[in-house]
Design a protein around this motif. Sequence first.
Motif, short mmCIF file in Angstrom:
data_model
loop_
_atom_site.label_atom_id
_atom_site.label_comp_id
_atom_site.label_asym_id
_atom_site.label_seq_id
_atom_site.Cartn_x
_atom_site.Cartn_y
_atom_site.Cartn_z
N HIS A 171 0.52 -1.60 -0.25
CA HIS A 171 0.06 0.18 0.17
C HIS A 171 1.07 1.25 0.05
O HIS A 171 0.40 2.74 -0.09
CB HIS A 171 -1.20 0.19 0.90
CG HIS A 171 0.01 -0.57 2.57
ND1 HIS A 171 -0.02 0.80 3.48
CD2 HIS A 171 0.07 -1.43 3.08
CE1 HIS A 171 0.39 0.13 4.21
NE2 HIS A 171 0.62 -0.95 4.50
N GLU A 211 -2.83 -5.61 4.49
CA GLU A 211 -3.25 -4.79 4.79
C GLU A 211 -4.08 -3.95 4.55
O GLU A 211 -4.68 -3.48 5.69
CB GLU A 211 -1.79 -4.03 5.12
CG GLU A 211 -0.67 -5.10 6.21
CD GLU A 211 0.52 -4.99 6.45
OE1 GLU A 211 0.53 -3.70 6.80
OE2 GLU A 211 1.28 -5.08 7.40
N ARG A 212 -4.23 -3.47 3.21
CA ARG A 212 -5.12 -1.85 2.45
C ARG A 212 -6.03 -2.99 2.27
O ARG A 212 -6.00 -3.04 0.94
CB ARG A 212 -3.90 -1.41 2.53
CG ARG A 212 -3.44 -0.46 3.30
CD ARG A 212 -4.03 0.43 4.08
NE ARG A 212 -3.40 0.58 4.88
CZ ARG A 212 -2.95 1.84 5.17
NH1 ARG A 212 -3.17 3.07 4.09
NH2 ARG A 212 -1.79 2.49 6.01
N ARG A 215 -7.97 -1.18 -1.40
CA ARG A 215 -7.16 0.32 -1.95
C ARG A 215 -7.50 -0.76 -3.40
O ARG A 215 -7.45 -0.66 -4.22
CB ARG A 215 -5.60 0.25 -1.52
CG ARG A 215 -4.70 1.00 -3.06
CD ARG A 215 -3.64 1.01 -2.32
NE ARG A 215 -2.93 2.00 -3.41
CZ ARG A 215 -1.88 1.90 -3.89
NH1 ARG A 215 -0.78 1.05 -3.39
NH2 ARG A 215 -1.06 2.63 -4.66
N ALA A 241 -13.73 2.46 4.97
CA ALA A 241 -12.56 2.15 6.53
C ALA A 241 -12.74 1.65 7.23
O ALA A 241 -12.50 1.26 8.39
CB ALA A 241 -13.67 3.62 7.34
N HIS A 244 -10.92 -0.73 6.59
CA HIS A 244 -9.48 -0.69 7.48
C HIS A 244 -9.45 -1.80 8.62
O HIS A 244 -8.55 -2.46 9.38
CB HIS A 244 -9.02 0.37 7.23
CG HIS A 244 -7.70 0.16 8.50
ND1 HIS A 244 -6.80 0.52 8.03
CD2 HIS A 244 -7.76 1.64 9.28
CE1 HIS A 244 -5.63 0.29 9.05
NE2 HIS A 244 -6.23 1.53 9.83
N CYS A 245 -10.88 -1.77 9.54
CA CYS A 245 -10.88 -2.17 11.04
C CYS A 245 -10.65 -3.20 11.12
O CYS A 245 -10.69 -4.25 12.02
CB CYS A 245 -12.72 -1.27 11.10
SG CYS A 245 -13.24 -1.91 12.58
N GLN A 248 -6.90 -4.82 11.17
CA GLN A 248 -6.75 -4.09 12.78
C GLN A 248 -7.57 -5.31 14.17
O GLN A 248 -7.13 -5.36 15.04
CB GLN A 248 -7.29 -2.62 13.42
CG GLN A 248 -7.15 -1.68 12.36
CD GLN A 248 -7.09 0.04 13.33
OE1 GLN A 248 -8.09 0.23 12.91
NE2 GLN A 248 -6.43 0.68 13.31
#
Length: 381
Positions: A171, A211-212, A215, A241, A244-245, A248
């Motif tokens: 990313h 991880e992203r 994208r 978003a 992305h949560c 995590q």
Amino acid sequence: MPHTAPSANPQGLQGAKGQDPALQGLDVYIVGGAVRDALLGRPAGDRDWVVVGATPEQMAERGFIPVGGDFPVFLHPRSKEEYALARTERKSGRGYKGFTFHTGTDVTLEQDLQRRDLTVNAIAQAADGRIIDPLNGCDDVKARVLRHVGEAFCEDPVRLLRLARFAARFHDFSIAPETLALARRLVQDGEVDALVPERVWQEVVKGLMTERPARMFEVLAQTGALERVMPDLVFDTEIAAQLHCAVQAHLSLAQRFALLCHKTPSPEQLGRHVRAPSECVDYAKLLPVLMQALAEYDDEVDTSLDIIERMDGLRKPQRLLDLLNAAVCILPVDVARWQRHLDAVRSVDAGAVAKAAGGKPDQIKAALRLARREALMRACG
């Protein structure tokens, strides 16, 4: 002449030929992702090998096991790693299968690297540890740029999927403007329409677990491919978003796919369109149902029990907990409290209740409801 550089990974291929009789006398190279990741200082996954100047017969004589379909690929007799004979390809039809391959002792390493998708994936490592880089992929690794190898990039729609997936994985890499232009041309020319759902799903899985993940879908949207490969998918900044949560929170593939699809009018239909596994389709179908129920939740015991029963939490408690944890990425949810509710309801001995009700179906149903309600009240107490 190819650009060469010192070894990026001394433990990669260096010395392997001297220790392995199956490789002695062969001109072999590690290519692609393992070399790229070594240059980036990242742990390497599976290694891809290319053999130059050999024939299928010579490989078989050394004990290599043939597994290739369209072109010669072999498994090492002991390590079972894949070794492919160097090859070239040319466009001969529509879509990602519309290629004719040529393998022969005359095909060079540079020709094999030239057919690859991105410069960062077109780097090889020789037996002495040297890096062979005829397309300046090392420079693009250093500059953090994803760049196509050649104009043939727009002939293979899988390369567009891979570009989007690599953009999600790496990313911090930009995409060269001319590469994006070729990707858009690939869509405009209709090549992307030749992708089969199973191939789309393979890349979506890899992209979602990066991880992203957002994208990947941003790049597909930028090129105009998203609506072609995942029809009716609603993707926006909120879902980006939420994905992305999910990263995590270390959510699973099924949870991430459900989040990706939760604004889509028919997530179940989309899941089946891309041939997603049944677990992913179920999660995508059920998350919107749960979201609506939670939006109307009034914190009453009867409502809690209704949601647990509606989501089949008694038979599939882990699925309900997974969906609640996915829902956390959309709105506040006290998952620990729902866990207590679920444990309380499931603690009721249904067999004992049925026996006490004399085996009468109507009475059993009402008695079970009452017993579970009382258990919930104690848990909330």
